[in-house]
Design an enzyme around this catalytic site. Structure first.
Site, PDB file in Angstrom:
ATOM      1  N   HIS A 268     -21.453  48.024  75.185  1.00 40.34           N
ATOM      2  CA  HIS A 268     -22.091  48.600  76.377  1.00 40.34           C
ATOM      3  C   HIS A 268     -23.027  49.754  76.025  1.00 40.34           C
ATOM      4  CE1 HIS A 268     -19.341  52.101  76.194  1.00 40.34           C
ATOM      5  NE2 HIS A 268     -18.438  51.217  75.814  1.00 40.34           N
ATOM      6  N   ASP A 269     -24.105  49.850  76.796  1.00 41.39           N
ATOM      7  CA  ASP A 269     -25.071  50.957  76.714  1.00 41.39           C
ATOM      8  C   ASP A 269     -25.833  50.998  75.392  1.00 41.39           C
ATOM      9  OD1 ASP A 269     -24.313  52.278  79.317  1.00 41.39           O
ATOM     10  OD2 ASP A 269     -22.394  52.424  78.272  1.00 41.39           O
TER      11      ASP A 269
ATOM     12  N   GLY B 156     -20.195  50.780  71.532  1.00 40.10           N
ATOM     13  CA  GLY B 156     -20.989  51.249  72.650  1.00 40.10           C
ATOM     14  C   GLY B 156     -21.928  52.396  72.297  1.00 40.10           C
TER      15      GLY B 156
END
Length: 282
Positions: free
Chosen positions: A136-137, A154
């Site tokens: 994520h991100d 992430g």
């Protein structure tokens, strides 16, 4: 020919959209021209598939995920499911994948979180080999290659043309510079400079990615300047930031050296990956 005319010509050349009877495409999904959705795929109601995208079979595209034109996704890839972050509470986040990517078997990619800007992005012409993961991100550039089983935690950033070898793991918040190379089975817990090469567990800077530079057409003069700047930058005398300023003054007319210096000056949450010993010839 204008960009719009080029796009229209490409669309005209595409075959008609084909969706296998066993596939599930939920109401609300946006399906471009010439898309192929193979057996037992599942496309969620907020997904967008660009022109010419191909889901080979058993692919799931979930959440607010946009897949760029002509990207091909292979069986058992899980694209856009909720991030593997225990703080995630269902916030409205996105995953955006560029054009002309190859996403092989078992690859997983997650959207963003509130703690990282609510967005994960992948550039154009990337290759993600079997069972690799984009957390994520993350921000992944163009022409990036993940070999089998690469694990990107992430909030990481990966620059254009970077290559990560099989089984490499990158810790959260780390930056991997453009044109760099991470060796297979390496555990990278620091920032890797552009054009650098890191190997080992825990990974250390082991020189410059000379083979990659040669393959991409960098001149002998550019590579020579990089070698010299590298030796000065990671010498034992003084602090790193003192050496950065010395190299900046000596190589003020060398854009690729200045790119490395800008990367170091920008900084991040991780330290810069350095050699275990004073560098010899890079």
């Amino acid at each position: 020919m204008s960009e719009s005319q080029t796009s229209e010509a490409r669309t005209a050349d595409l075959p008609e959209t084909r969706i296998h009877p066993s596939a599930v495409v939920e109401d609300g999904a946006v399906i471009g021209a010439g898309v192929e959705i193979g057996p037992f795929c599942h496309v969620g109601p907020q997904a967008v598939l660009g022109d010419g995208v191909k889901l080979v079979s058993h692919v799931v595209v979930a959440g607010r995920t946009t897949v760029g034109p002509r990207t091909r996704i292979y069986p058992f890839a899980s694209i856009g499911h909720p991030p593997q972050d225990l703080k995630f509470r269902g916030e409205d986040s996105t995953l955006t994948i560029g054009a002309d990517c190859q996403i092989r078997e078992g690859v997983t990619m997650n959207p963003g979180t509130a703690g990282g800007g609510l967005a994960t992005t992948v550039g154009d012409s990337c290759a993600f080999l079997a069972n690799s993961h984009v957390g994520h991100d993350c921000r992944v550039g163009h022409h990036v290659v993940f070999s089998n089983n690469v694990m990107l935690a992430g909030h990481c950033q990966v620059g254009d043309y970077a290559i990560l070898g099989g089984g490499a793991a990158v810790i959260q918040f780390a930056r991997v510079g453009a044109h760099s190379f991470v060796g297979g089975l390496s555990g990278l817990e620091n920032d890797l400079i552009p054009y650098g090469m890191a190997v080992g567990n825990r990974a250390h800077l082991s020189g410059l990615n000379i083979i990659g530079l040669q393959r991409r057409g960098f001149s002998r003069e550019e590579i020579h300047a990089l070698r010299k700047a590298y030796r000065l930058l990671f010498a034992l005398e003084g602090t790193l930031m003192e050496r950065v300023e010395d190299v900046a003054a000596e190589f003020d007319q060398h854009p690729i050296v200045q790119e490395i210096l800008a990367f170091i000056r920008e900084g991040g949450k991780r330290s810069v990956c350095t050699p275990r010993e004073a560098p010899g010839p890079a």
